[in-house]
Design a protein around this motif. Sequence first.
Motif, PDB file in Angstrom:
ATOM      1  N   ASN A 146       0.873  -1.179   0.000  1.00  0.00           N
ATOM      2  CA  ASN A 146       0.000   0.000   0.000  1.00  0.00           C
ATOM      3  C   ASN A 146       0.911   1.231   0.000  1.00  0.00           C
ATOM      4  N   ARG A 147       1.260   1.706  -1.180  1.00  0.00           N
ATOM      5  CA  ARG A 147       2.238   2.775  -1.309  1.00  0.00           C
ATOM      6  C   ARG A 147       1.743   3.844  -2.285  1.00  0.00           C
ATOM      7  N   LYS A 148       2.302   5.055  -2.128  1.00  0.00           N
ATOM      8  CA  LYS A 148       2.006   6.143  -3.052  1.00  0.00           C
ATOM      9  C   LYS A 148       2.582   5.820  -4.425  1.00  0.00           C
ATOM     10  N   SER A 149       2.033   6.435  -5.457  1.00  0.00           N
ATOM     11  CA  SER A 149       2.569   6.267  -6.804  1.00  0.00           C
ATOM     12  C   SER A 149       3.875   7.041  -6.933  1.00  0.00           C
ATOM     13  N   LEU A 150       4.655   6.717  -7.944  1.00  0.00           N
ATOM     14  CA  LEU A 150       5.909   7.437  -8.169  1.00  0.00           C
ATOM     15  C   LEU A 150       5.651   8.929  -8.390  1.00  0.00           C
ATOM     16  N   GLU A 151       4.543   9.255  -9.046  1.00  0.00           N
ATOM     17  CA  GLU A 151       4.217  10.662  -9.297  1.00  0.00           C
ATOM     18  C   GLU A 151       3.937  11.418  -8.009  1.00  0.00           C
ATOM     19  N   GLN A 152       3.533  10.699  -6.964  1.00  0.00           N
ATOM     20  CA  GLN A 152       3.245  11.346  -5.684  1.00  0.00           C
ATOM     21  C   GLN A 152       4.488  11.552  -4.833  1.00  0.00           C
ATOM     22  N   ILE A 153       5.570  10.838  -5.139  1.00  0.00           N
ATOM     23  CA  ILE A 153       6.769  10.954  -4.306  1.00  0.00           C
ATOM     24  C   ILE A 153       7.941  11.591  -5.032  1.00  0.00           C
ATOM     25  N   SER A 154       7.806  11.923  -6.316  1.00  0.00           N
ATOM     26  CA  SER A 154       8.934  12.499  -7.042  1.00  0.00           C
ATOM     27  C   SER A 154       8.475  13.189  -8.321  1.00  0.00           C
ATOM     28  N   ASN A 155       9.245  14.204  -8.719  1.00  0.00           N
ATOM     29  CA  ASN A 155       9.024  14.817 -10.032  1.00  0.00           C
ATOM     30  C   ASN A 155      10.164  14.477 -10.990  1.00  0.00           C
TER      31      ASN A 155
END
Length: 250
Positions: A146-155
Amino acid sequence: MKQINLYETIFKRKSMRRYDLTPLNKNTLAEISAYMRTLKPIDDNITTEMKILSQKDVKNLPTLKAPHYIAVFSENKEGYLTNAGFMLQQMDLFFSANDIGSCWIGMTKPTEKTLSTSKLEFVILLAFGKPIEIESLYRESTSEFNRKSLEQISNITNANELLEPAGLAPSSGNNQPWFFTGGDGIIHAYCVKSITIMYKRMHMIDMGIAMCHLWIAAKHFGKKVEFINDIAAQNNPPEGYYYIVSLNVK
């Protein structure tokens, strides 16, 4: 005990909360102690110490009971919480790679007698031991995280092979406090601003856990990582975040 590629373990490990309370044998504990002496820190200038404890060495045990715990002690200086998280996550992955369960415990401390055995500040505990038979040690796939998407943790758009493992890192309350910016071989790590001192402390440890996964992924792909302090990145954090460290990935 085996020391397989820890990178592979990132994608299947999970926090274990139910243990067979039978202590591990002396040979296994000796191998664990030997591996603890090989752990890589973020900052070589921060003095750390790790001790293997039993249940009697830990007070106010929660419902999570295990036969053993690793207690991390550290010199209190800038970056010490992130450094401790970075080092102890190497043990978390090592346990999982060797069919031993483990789980971070943020609200429990060693007994006063145990605390007095170190001149350094106590940081956090990691429970470990054999899982009970009905408990699966590994996830079947990354879809179980259950993790955030890559878009939510980095640009960053060109470092998914490093950012995906970082995003799978465990964190207190599964808060996933990290955000990464940069590019062209530089990754700046930021932590979400915390409401309380307790959460800030735990989030700084969490950042070290994510840094460990980044570092292991970089090594897996034949890259070297240098941890640096980037003044420009420090002075320009994303809104709602503060700067932790930068990674120069070559």
